[in-house]
Design a protein around this motif. Structure first.
Motif, PDB file in Angstrom:
ATOM      1  N   ASN A   1      -9.284 -12.069  -3.801  1.00  0.00           N
ATOM      2  CA  ASN A   1     -10.522 -11.404  -4.195  1.00  0.00           C
ATOM      3  C   ASN A   1     -10.369  -9.894  -3.992  1.00  0.00           C
ATOM      4  O   ASN A   1      -9.881  -9.442  -2.942  1.00  0.00           O
ATOM      5  CB  ASN A   1     -11.697 -11.922  -3.373  1.00  0.00           C
ATOM      6  N   PHE A   2     -10.798  -9.135  -4.988  1.00  0.00           N
ATOM      7  CA  PHE A   2     -10.636  -7.690  -4.951  1.00  0.00           C
ATOM      8  C   PHE A   2     -11.979  -7.011  -5.209  1.00  0.00           C
ATOM      9  O   PHE A   2     -12.768  -7.479  -6.028  1.00  0.00           O
ATOM     10  CB  PHE A   2      -9.621  -7.233  -6.004  1.00  0.00           C
ATOM     11  N   SER A   3     -12.188  -5.898  -4.524  1.00  0.00           N
ATOM     12  CA  SER A   3     -13.442  -5.170  -4.676  1.00  0.00           C
ATOM     13  C   SER A   3     -13.560  -4.499  -6.033  1.00  0.00           C
ATOM     14  O   SER A   3     -14.662  -4.299  -6.535  1.00  0.00           O
ATOM     15  CB  SER A   3     -13.571  -4.116  -3.570  1.00  0.00           C
ATOM     16  N   ASP A   4     -12.415  -4.156  -6.650  1.00  0.00           N
ATOM     17  CA  ASP A   4     -12.431  -3.507  -7.957  1.00  0.00           C
ATOM     18  C   ASP A   4     -11.028  -3.513  -8.550  1.00  0.00           C
ATOM     19  O   ASP A   4     -10.062  -3.963  -7.912  1.00  0.00           O
ATOM     20  CB  ASP A   4     -12.988  -2.079  -7.885  1.00  0.00           C
ATOM     21  N   TYR A   5     -10.912  -2.998  -9.761  1.00  0.00           N
ATOM     22  CA  TYR A   5      -9.618  -3.000 -10.447  1.00  0.00           C
ATOM     23  C   TYR A   5      -8.623  -2.057  -9.778  1.00  0.00           C
ATOM     24  O   TYR A   5      -7.415  -2.316  -9.780  1.00  0.00           O
ATOM     25  CB  TYR A   5      -9.818  -2.619 -11.923  1.00  0.00           C
ATOM     26  N   HIS A   6      -9.106  -0.970  -9.184  1.00  0.00           N
ATOM     27  CA  HIS A   6      -8.217  -0.039  -8.486  1.00  0.00           C
ATOM     28  C   HIS A   6      -7.497  -0.750  -7.343  1.00  0.00           C
ATOM     29  O   HIS A   6      -6.290  -0.558  -7.148  1.00  0.00           O
ATOM     30  CB  HIS A   6      -9.012   1.159  -7.950  1.00  0.00           C
ATOM     31  N   PHE A   7      -8.223  -1.554  -6.582  1.00  0.00           N
ATOM     32  CA  PHE A   7      -7.625  -2.302  -5.470  1.00  0.00           C
ATOM     33  C   PHE A   7      -6.665  -3.357  -6.004  1.00  0.00           C
ATOM     34  O   PHE A   7      -5.608  -3.619  -5.426  1.00  0.00           O
ATOM     35  CB  PHE A   7      -8.733  -2.934  -4.623  1.00  0.00           C
ATOM     36  N   LEU A   8      -7.012  -3.964  -7.135  1.00  0.00           N
ATOM     37  CA  LEU A   8      -6.130  -4.954  -7.752  1.00  0.00           C
ATOM     38  C   LEU A   8      -4.785  -4.330  -8.117  1.00  0.00           C
ATOM     39  O   LEU A   8      -3.719  -4.874  -7.789  1.00  0.00           O
ATOM     40  CB  LEU A   8      -6.798  -5.525  -9.007  1.00  0.00           C
ATOM     41  N   VAL A   9      -4.812  -3.185  -8.799  1.00  0.00           N
ATOM     42  CA  VAL A   9      -3.577  -2.510  -9.203  1.00  0.00           C
ATOM     43  C   VAL A   9      -2.767  -2.088  -7.981  1.00  0.00           C
ATOM     44  O   VAL A   9      -1.534  -1.993  -8.035  1.00  0.00           O
ATOM     45  CB  VAL A   9      -3.915  -1.291 -10.095  1.00  0.00           C
ATOM     46  N   ASP A  10      -3.440  -1.892  -6.878  1.00  0.00           N
ATOM     47  CA  ASP A  10      -2.798  -1.469  -5.629  1.00  0.00           C
ATOM     48  C   ASP A  10      -2.157  -2.645  -4.881  1.00  0.00           C
ATOM     49  O   ASP A  10      -1.676  -2.467  -3.766  1.00  0.00           O
ATOM     50  CB  ASP A  10      -3.865  -0.819  -4.732  1.00  0.00           C
ATOM     51  N   SER A  11      -2.114  -3.829  -5.505  1.00  0.00           N
ATOM     52  CA  SER A  11      -1.718  -5.040  -4.773  1.00  0.00           C
ATOM     53  C   SER A  11      -0.722  -5.883  -5.563  1.00  0.00           C
ATOM     54  O   SER A  11      -1.103  -6.841  -6.246  1.00  0.00           O
ATOM     55  CB  SER A  11      -2.965  -5.876  -4.457  1.00  0.00           C
ATOM     56  N   PRO A  12       0.577  -5.570  -5.494  1.00  0.00           N
ATOM     57  CA  PRO A  12       1.582  -6.394  -6.175  1.00  0.00           C
ATOM     58  C   PRO A  12       1.847  -7.697  -5.417  1.00  0.00           C
ATOM     59  O   PRO A  12       1.529  -7.817  -4.231  1.00  0.00           O
ATOM     60  CB  PRO A  12       2.823  -5.506  -6.162  1.00  0.00           C
TER      61      PRO A  12
END
Length: 603
Positions: free
Chosen positions: A174-185
């Motif tokens: 679960n991610f707070s937003d797309y920025h955090f998603l992109v920050d998570s490989p």
């Protein structure tokens, strides 16, 4: 604005299915709640933070389809390489598409640097940089989202993001937003993981080594010391509670002709060649020291250009000297402060950066100007962030020490900047130098405006003198020659040092009877590789006299194409060489110089 009529806190759910691979592609399904908007635009990033290159990740997406709640197809139009438009968005319930990996891309003109790319190798491993698999709805980058990864049961997904088991062979993130998603490989493979506790931080090390040459336990043992040193360097407490090293080792070479890593807030993803463990160790020491320090910049100190990154039309910040340069300086500086590197080796590293900065890049180009134009006009100058950028960090550190009479340094400044801004607050690009001057001294603002925002040379002679070192822009030195042969690194032979030019052989060099194509394995018994050549040259100059014998152990190919070991020898002869950027100790340093030098080089 919320495009989801339900107002759900989790309006987007991506599913990545790693269980079925078709034509080296993986399927992605994006489920959405009821949509209130008439039209939606779905995009993939043109660029992501840390890569400093426009890669257009939408070009790896195929067979984009949209459907309604009954599974019926609805219109979706391709706008450009990264963008699709859904004109009747209120009917949308699902997007469905297939993703190619970047490691196998046939287009070599804009090949994605592997740490920022993706790999799909069925039954073996999946390197998932999320920006290469998962797109976003424009205007909704701040929307919370969920990612489901369906994986082969034998595989484990390593990430800096926290996962929740959601069934057999299923992970939920679960991610707070797309920025955090992109920050998570993610790195999915048969698990080889080791966990370390570094102060308040849990560190996961995950390794994919195709021939099992390097284990996570070995890597963990190699990075543990430097991580503990970094903890102490930052005052004993790290600004993250978890971190992951995701390490992919290749036995097929590098499509981008490069190795390295890409930093993230809670992880770093590495692409290295699968060499013997001892060869990996030194690379990891330097790479990990640099990447781990990104937990400070830009995670906790960044401008709006980073904090509100525009994935479709990226705008560069002026301050690459801070994000990459200071990080590179800290990564080298911590090692000498902690006793992991000698003072002599640290000085050699600084001299090498000075030489590369002035020989390969435009030294008079203001660094802030280069930073703003790093994606287009000054693309070829970008590499200077690791050379001159680090030297800016050096000058700032020493000037702070001098101005404060040893009570305040660069680490103190970074800590104060992190307190002032932090992860969730961005600074204004144009105001940073004024803010730093307010927090420190007028001389610091003057240095930043003249030598970072302006064209003035870095004041290396002045600042190094503060700590008892003499700096010479040009000097003449006598050094031992290995005979004048030139070499390159052969990618197809695991980056072996391979003789490629014999035009400049000296008299003693001709006695070696080298041939183009010979692989130099050892010099005076020291293994020769791209990590050791500078060390070997230093050893020869420090421990030998003119006329001493030196030996080369080589691999030479015979008429059948087989390699055989041979040993060649000749004599060391001095060669007068014009050298640039020489740093040497002052013969009789004064009390102030000695005091500041000790403060500079200790934790």
């Amino acid at each position: 604005m919320n495009i989801f009529a339900s107002g759900s806190a989790m309006g987007l759910k991506y599913t990545i299915d790693l269980r079925e691979v078709r034509n080296d592609r993986v399927r992605v399904i994006l489920d959405v709640d009821s949509v209130s908007a008439d039209t939606l635009v779905f995009s993939f990033p043109a660029m992501v933070p840390g890569t400093y290159n426009v890669y257009d990740f939408g070009r790896f997406v195929n067979e984009m389809q949209a459907s309604d709640k009954d599974g019926n197809a609805i219109d979706i139009d391709s706008v450009d390489v990264n963008t699709w438009r859904i004109p009747n968005a209120k009917k949308l319930k699902q997007l469905n598409y297939w993703v190619d990996d970047t490691f196998d891309a046939e287009d070599k003109k804009n090949f994605v640097f592997e740490p920022g790319g993706s790999n799909i190798d069925e039954g073996s491993n999946f390197v998932i940089n999320t920006h290469a698999f998962l797109g976003y709805f424009k205007g909704m980058e701040k929307q919370p989202l969920k990612v489901i990864v369906q994986r082969p049961e034998i595989m484990f997904g390593a990430s800096g993001a926290k996962s929740i088991p959601c069934g057999v062979g299923c992970d939920e993130f679960n991610f707070s937003d797309y920025h955090f998603l992109v920050d998570s490989p993610f790195l999915y493979c048969v698990p080889d993981t080791t966990t370390l506790q570094i102060g308040n931080t849990e560190v996961l090390v995950s390794v994919f080594s195709p021939n099992k040459k390097v284990s996570s336990a070995y890597v963990a043992s190699e990075v543990k010391e430097i991580l503990n040193a970094q903890k102490d360097y930052l005052g004993g407490v790290l600004p993250v509670d978890r971190y992951a090293f995701l390490i992919y080792l290749s036995d097929k070479g590098s499509g981008s002709h490069a190795i390295g890593a890409l930093e993230h807030s809670y992880s770093s993803l590495y692409f290295l060649i699968e060499l013997e463990p001892e060869h990996i160790a030194r690379m990891l020491k330097d790479f990990s020291a640099h990447e781990f320090f990104h937990i400070l910049t830009p995670l906790n100190i960044h401008s709006h250009e980073i904090g509100e990154f525009n994935f479709s039309d990226p705008v560069m910040s002026k301050h690459l000297w801070l994000y990459e340069g200071v990080t590179e300086y800290n990564g080298q500086h911590v090692q000498v402060c902690a006793g992991l590197d000698s003072e002599k080796d640290f000085i050699k590293t600084l001299m090498k950066k000075m030489r590369e900065s002035t020989s390969r890049y435009n030294d008079s180009l203001p660094f802030t100007v280069m930073s703003k134009g790093a994606l287009d006009k000054y693309t070829k100058e970008y590499g200077n962030v690791y050379q001159k950028g680090a030297l800016i960090g050096l000058c700032l550190d020493l000037e702070l020490l001098n101005q404060s009479k040893g009570t305040y340094n660069l680490r103190n400044l970074l800590a104060d900047l992190a307190k002032k801004y932090g992860k969730d607050v961005s600074f204004n690009d144009e105001e940073l130098f004024d803010e730093i001057e307010k927090m420190t001294y007028p001389a610091i603002g003057d240095f930043l405006r003249r030598s970072v925002d302006g064209p003035d040379p870095l004041p290396l002679e002045r600042v190094l003198n503060y700590v008892g070192y003499k700096y010479e822009r040009n000097a003449v030195r006598d050094e031992f020659s290995l005979g004048g042969w030139a070499f390159n690194y052969n990618r197809s032979r695991r980056y072996a040092i391979t003789v490629n030019d014999l035009k400049s052989l000296t008299k003693e060099g001709r006695k070696l009877k080298l041939k183009v194509g010979d692989e130099v394995v050892k010099i005076n018994g020291i293994p020769a590789n791209y990590n050791s050549m500078e060390v070997i040259k230093d050893e020869l100059n420090e421990k030998n006299k003119e006329g001493d014998k030196f030996t080369l152990t080589i691999n030479r190919k015979n008429s059948s194409g087989e390699y055989h070991v041979k040993e060649l020898s000749s004599k060391l002869m001095l060669k007068r060489t014009e050298k640039e950027h020489i740093i040497s100790r002052v013969e009789a340093p004064n009390e102030s110089q000695e005091k500041l030098r000790k403060m500079w080089l200790t934790l």
